[in-house]
Design a protein around this motif. Structure first.
Motif, mmCIF file in Angstrom:
data_model
loop_
_atom_site.group_PDB
_atom_site.id
_atom_site.type_symbol
_atom_site.label_atom_id
_atom_site.label_comp_id
_atom_site.label_asym_id
_atom_site.label_seq_id
_atom_site.Cartn_x
_atom_site.Cartn_y
_atom_site.Cartn_z
ATOM 1 N N ASP A 1 -7.987 9.279 0.689
ATOM 2 C CA ASP A 1 -7.722 8.059 -0.246
ATOM 3 C C ASP A 1 -6.377 8.503 -0.902
ATOM 4 O O ASP A 1 -6.073 9.567 -1.207
ATOM 5 N N ILE A 2 -5.367 7.398 -1.313
ATOM 6 C CA ILE A 2 -4.129 7.664 -1.911
ATOM 7 C C ILE A 2 -3.916 6.500 -2.624
ATOM 8 O O ILE A 2 -4.200 5.308 -2.514
ATOM 9 N N VAL A 3 -3.031 7.016 -3.595
ATOM 10 C CA VAL A 3 -2.490 5.796 -4.609
ATOM 11 C C VAL A 3 -1.028 5.975 -4.322
ATOM 12 O O VAL A 3 -0.449 7.049 -4.703
ATOM 13 N N GLY A 4 -0.093 4.976 -3.989
ATOM 14 C CA GLY A 4 1.280 4.934 -3.891
ATOM 15 C C GLY A 4 2.119 4.187 -5.034
ATOM 16 O O GLY A 4 1.533 2.838 -4.827
ATOM 17 N N LEU A 5 2.501 4.927 -6.007
ATOM 18 C CA LEU A 5 3.429 3.968 -6.676
ATOM 19 C C LEU A 5 4.702 3.645 -6.242
ATOM 20 O O LEU A 5 5.440 4.693 -6.221
ATOM 21 N N ALA A 6 4.904 2.474 -5.732
ATOM 22 C CA ALA A 6 6.089 2.126 -5.164
ATOM 23 C C ALA A 6 6.181 0.641 -5.110
ATOM 24 O O ALA A 6 5.509 0.047 -5.067
ATOM 25 N N GLN A 7 7.789 0.408 -5.239
ATOM 26 C CA GLN A 7 7.855 -0.825 -5.399
ATOM 27 C C GLN A 7 8.321 -1.600 -4.012
ATOM 28 O O GLN A 7 8.667 -0.689 -3.009
ATOM 29 N N THR A 8 8.519 -2.841 -3.807
ATOM 30 C CA THR A 8 9.016 -3.708 -2.741
ATOM 31 C C THR A 8 10.277 -3.172 -2.665
ATOM 32 O O THR A 8 10.914 -2.855 -3.455
ATOM 33 N N GLY A 9 10.711 -2.704 -1.346
ATOM 34 C CA GLY A 9 12.109 -2.412 -1.148
ATOM 35 C C GLY A 9 12.118 -0.845 -0.725
ATOM 36 O O GLY A 9 13.338 -0.173 -0.554
ATOM 37 N N VAL B 1 -6.034 -1.244 3.040
ATOM 38 C CA VAL B 1 -4.946 -0.982 2.073
ATOM 39 C C VAL B 1 -5.044 -2.344 1.054
ATOM 40 O O VAL B 1 -5.057 -3.368 1.331
ATOM 41 N N LEU B 2 -4.702 -1.808 -0.112
ATOM 42 C CA LEU B 2 -4.436 -2.768 -1.320
ATOM 43 C C LEU B 2 -3.045 -2.822 -1.608
ATOM 44 O O LEU B 2 -2.571 -1.823 -2.232
ATOM 45 N N ASP B 3 -2.353 -3.830 -1.147
ATOM 46 C CA ASP B 3 -0.863 -3.565 -1.253
ATOM 47 C C ASP B 3 -0.661 -4.597 -2.671
ATOM 48 O O ASP B 3 -1.047 -5.651 -2.924
ATOM 49 N N GLU B 4 0.393 -4.124 -3.313
ATOM 50 C CA GLU B 4 0.695 -4.931 -4.528
ATOM 51 C C GLU B 4 -0.397 -5.027 -5.408
ATOM 52 O O GLU B 4 -0.730 -6.011 -5.953
ATOM 53 N N ALA B 5 -1.138 -3.998 -5.754
ATOM 54 C CA ALA B 5 -2.553 -3.940 -6.546
ATOM 55 C C ALA B 5 -2.436 -4.843 -7.823
ATOM 56 O O ALA B 5 -3.018 -5.483 -8.079
ATOM 57 N N ASP B 6 -1.287 -4.309 -8.517
ATOM 58 C CA ASP B 6 -1.088 -4.685 -9.865
ATOM 59 C C ASP B 6 -0.871 -6.320 -10.079
ATOM 60 O O ASP B 6 -1.256 -7.079 -10.874
ATOM 61 N N ALA C 1 3.215 -1.385 -8.081
ATOM 62 C CA ALA C 1 4.401 -0.919 -8.485
ATOM 63 C C ALA C 1 4.001 0.088 -9.925
ATOM 64 O O ALA C 1 4.798 1.176 -10.359
ATOM 65 N N THR C 2 2.908 -0.431 -10.486
ATOM 66 C CA THR C 2 2.657 0.414 -11.853
ATOM 67 C C THR C 2 1.256 0.800 -11.895
ATOM 68 O O THR C 2 0.327 0.171 -10.915
ATOM 69 N N MET C 3 0.902 1.486 -12.561
ATOM 70 C CA MET C 3 -0.778 2.053 -12.590
ATOM 71 C C MET C 3 -1.224 1.748 -13.836
ATOM 72 O O MET C 3 -1.300 2.541 -14.716
ATOM 73 N N SER C 4 -1.393 0.446 -14.034
ATOM 74 C CA SER C 4 -1.914 -0.356 -15.137
ATOM 75 C C SER C 4 -3.368 0.229 -15.251
ATOM 76 O O SER C 4 -3.997 0.728 -14.228
ATOM 77 N N ASN C 5 -4.130 -0.084 -16.254
ATOM 78 C CA ASN C 5 -5.240 0.343 -16.778
ATOM 79 C C ASN C 5 -6.264 -0.418 -15.714
ATOM 80 O O ASN C 5 -7.506 0.089 -15.105
ATOM 81 N N VAL D 1 7.369 7.008 -6.360
ATOM 82 C CA VAL D 1 8.812 7.134 -5.926
ATOM 83 C C VAL D 1 9.326 6.229 -6.842
ATOM 84 O O VAL D 1 9.033 5.051 -6.953
ATOM 85 N N ALA D 2 10.720 6.249 -7.268
ATOM 86 C CA ALA D 2 11.538 5.522 -7.773
ATOM 87 C C ALA D 2 11.871 4.212 -6.655
ATOM 88 O O ALA D 2 12.019 4.390 -5.811
ATOM 89 N N ALA D 3 12.239 2.998 -7.490
ATOM 90 C CA ALA D 3 12.711 1.960 -6.420
ATOM 91 C C ALA D 3 13.917 2.487 -5.825
ATOM 92 O O ALA D 3 14.775 2.936 -6.065
ATOM 93 N N ALA D 4 13.802 1.771 -4.366
ATOM 94 C CA ALA D 4 14.751 2.279 -3.399
ATOM 95 C C ALA D 4 16.104 1.535 -3.751
ATOM 96 O O ALA D 4 16.011 0.329 -4.298
ATOM 97 N N ASN D 5 17.068 2.067 -3.404
ATOM 98 C CA ASN D 5 18.491 1.142 -3.712
ATOM 99 C C ASN D 5 18.813 0.559 -2.591
ATOM 100 O O ASN D 5 20.018 0.733 -1.872
ATOM 101 N N VAL D 6 17.988 -0.435 -1.918
ATOM 102 C CA VAL D 6 18.235 -1.080 -0.679
ATOM 103 C C VAL D 6 19.086 -2.293 -1.221
ATOM 104 O O VAL D 6 19.528 -2.911 -0.260
#
Ligand code: AMP
Length: 579
Positions: A42-50, A151-156, A185-189, A207-212
């Motif tokens: 199981d993983i949690v990925g904190l990453a935004q679109t892009g 996969v739960l994408d954009e869970a927040d 994108a965020t790990m809210s409660n 990861v930080a937001a990518a500079n795409v």
């Protein structure tokens, strides 16, 4: 440097990724892919679109898919239809060489019958919005009994949209689930709670937001009625006194008309379009480059010739049909490391187009209020004060007139003198903006503001209910929030009946909602939404006549040019077809 070929992905996937032009994995891919390939957990990925997160979970997901098995093995939940379609498109590209692979996307807003057929054709991977998936489960069109990966994408975002119960229902109905990959994108409660309840010990990767995309661009949109577009443009120009910009319009005629109107009102602008000969166009460019002009009003084609680095503002008088064109337009600002603003004037019906562009541009757009008269005056005052502060009058100018000025104003109080000078400078603006109209599309109408606040809450009737698949309050909320930019918190007291539903909301937001939903369909049926005041009174025994709703439509159909040209709906259909 890590390459895709060193990641031990299936050969078919490595080949496809190479076809797509991916050379090096992005940071989230570098962190997540090796782990999910060698030792899935199981993983949690904190990453935004892009950031490349779709491939970060998509490639391992397809890698582990057994194409010889004809049942759903992997499920991706995502908040919106657009995102589902985007993920599905990416998956199709990744899986191009995997023979026997079937991936299907299911989401609301389109007839369910086609999707029932598709899920019955035994896809191994399903990408879905929670609401539509539950609808399909209830119709027994598919089973999640053998799903191994979720996969739960954009869970927040899903939780913000009120999908918590739907997500929990789905997770509870995947009895064979071995791995859950949550991206947010965020790990809210709220997100953490879902993880705690439904996931095993997980690894977290951030990861930080990518500079795409160009992060130096602030994308803003202003919602107004179509017939107020020009006034809105004026107001935005007045509110940006130091502007050096390009105003984009759709046609040559608009270009000419709008530029002329602005010029008549004293703005230093010029049109630039294909009907002008080369000599005229060069002249305009020269005046723009030496900053005699504060802005150019241009069509997309003509604007290709503009090669200027310090544009402060791009203004979309109307959104382009093609979101890619939006990126070309906005890319005119924030060049060479500078920052810039891209403003779009949109009608309420075009808000869904903004959502699509957000996906392409991979940035959140800020909904901004069109400033009122007092704000414009204040802004111009401060601009003028700043100009005075920074002015460097010629030395001899001061000497020549020193004594005359002194003599004339010797007796006048300093503050009075300043007051008069400022008044003279701002008189015109103050005149124009005295009692200026509120141009914002109806979240709070001027009428309400003048009355000193909101008219309170109204009860609305909508012609969809349980028989249409609205099986919970959340389902209704989901439809409304997916179709408009109304937030779940703006709606309360929901009652879902067989054929219709009722809910309460603030009256000015209700006007806006009625207008935004009036062109929408739910499962192919045209949505009718009206104030339910009369109905409620009926039920309370106040009236004996047959129920009737008070229709908002008379008030809203203001006959703006947009409606006459069929622009609103036609425009967004065109958008939808592309994406
Ligand atoms: P995502 O964050 O998943 O929405 O991806 C953003 C965009 O980056 C998509 O258009 C992807 O196709 C693209 N992309 C993802 N990974 C890579 C990569 N390693 N190299 C180049 N482009 C990528």
């Amino acid at each position: 440097m890590i390459s895709f070929s060193s990641l031990s992905l299936r050969e078919e996937l490595t080949r496809a990724v190479s076809d797509m032009g991916f050379e090096t994995p992005t940071p989230i891919q570098q962190k997540v892919i090796p782990q999910l390939l060698s030792q899935p957990s199981d993983i949690v990925g904190l990453a935004q679109t892009g950031t490349g997160k779709t491939a970060a979970f998509g490639l391992p997901l397809l890698h582990h898919t057994d194409v010889s098995l004809k049942h759903v093995q992997a499920l991706v939940l995502s908040p919106t239809r657009e995102l589902c379609m985007q993920i599905q498109e990416e998956f199709k590209k990744y899986g191009y060489y995997m023979r026997g692979l079937r991936t299907t996307a299911v989401y609301g807003g389109v007839p369910i019958s086609g999707q029932i057929r598709e899920v019955k054709a035994n896809p191994q991977v399903i990408v879905a919005t929670p609401g539509r998936l539950i609808d399909l489960l209830e119709r027994k069109a598919l089973s999640l009994e053998q799903v191994k990966y979720v996969v739960l994408d954009e869970a927040d975002e899903m939780l913000n949209m009120g999908f918590r119960e739907d997500i929990e229902f789905i997770l509870k109905n995947t009895p064979q689930r071995e791995f859950t990959w949550l991206f947010s994108a965020t790990m809210s409660n709220d997100v953490r709670n879902i993880a705690k309840r439904y996931m095993k010990e997980w690894q977290e990767y951030a990861v930080a937001a990518a500079n795409v995309t160009n992060e130096n661009i602030d994308h803003q949109y202003y919602v107004t009625q179509h017939h107020n577009r020009f006034e809105t443009l004026r107001r935005l120009l007045d509110f940006a006194p130091g502007i050096y910009g390009i105003i984009f319009v759709r046609t040559r005629q608009d270009c000419q008309d709008i530029a002329e109107k602005l010029m008549r009102q004293g703005y230093h602008v010029s049109p630039l379009h294909g009907d002008m000969d080369q000599k005229m166009r060069s002249k305009v460019m020269e005046r723009f480059k030496n900053k005699t002009l504060q802005a150019i009003v241009a069509t997309d084609v003509a604007a290709r010739g503009i090669d200027v680095n310090d544009i402060t503002h791009v203004i979309n008088y109307e959104l382009p049909d093609d979101p890619e064109v939006y990126t070309h337009r906005s890319g005119r600002t924030a060049r060479a490391g500078k920052s810039g603003i891209c403003m779009s004037i949109v009608s309420p019906k075009e808000i869904s187009n903004i959502r699509q562009i957000e996906r392409i541009v991979k940035s959140r757009f800020h909904k901004s209020d069109i400033p009122d008269g007092a704000e414009v005056v204040r802004k111009r005052l401060f601009h003028y004060l700043e100009q005075i502060e920074n002015a460097q009058p010629q030395a001899d100018f001061a000497e020549v007139y020193q004594s005359v000025i002194h003599e004339k104003f010797d007796q006048m109080d300093r503050d009075e003198l300043i007051r008069r000078l400022i008044w003279l400078q701002l008189k015109e603006t103050i005149d124009v903006y005295n009692d200026a109209e509120d141009l914002n599309a109806s979240f709070q109408s001027r009428e309400n503001k003048n009355r000193g606040g909101s008219r309170g809450s109204v009860r609305l009737f909508i012609n969809i209910g349980q028989k249409d698949g609205i099986n919970s309050n959340e389902r209704l909320l989901q439809f409304i929030t997916e179709s408009t930019d109304i937030e779940p918190g703006q709606i309360d007291r929901i009652t879902v009946r067989d054929l219709s539903s009722f809910f309460n909301m603030n009256s000015s937001a209700a006007e806006y909602l009625v207008q935004s939903l009036s062109s929408k369909k739910f499962k192919g049926r045209k949505v009718r939404i009206e104030e339910a005041e009369q109905r409620d009174r009926d039920r309370q025994g106040g009236y004996s006549s047959k129920p009737q709703q008070k229709s908002f439509s008379g008030d809203f159909r203001s006959g703006g040019r947009g409606e006459n040209r069929g622009e609103g709906r036609g425009g967004s259909q065109k958008f939808n077809k592309r994406y």
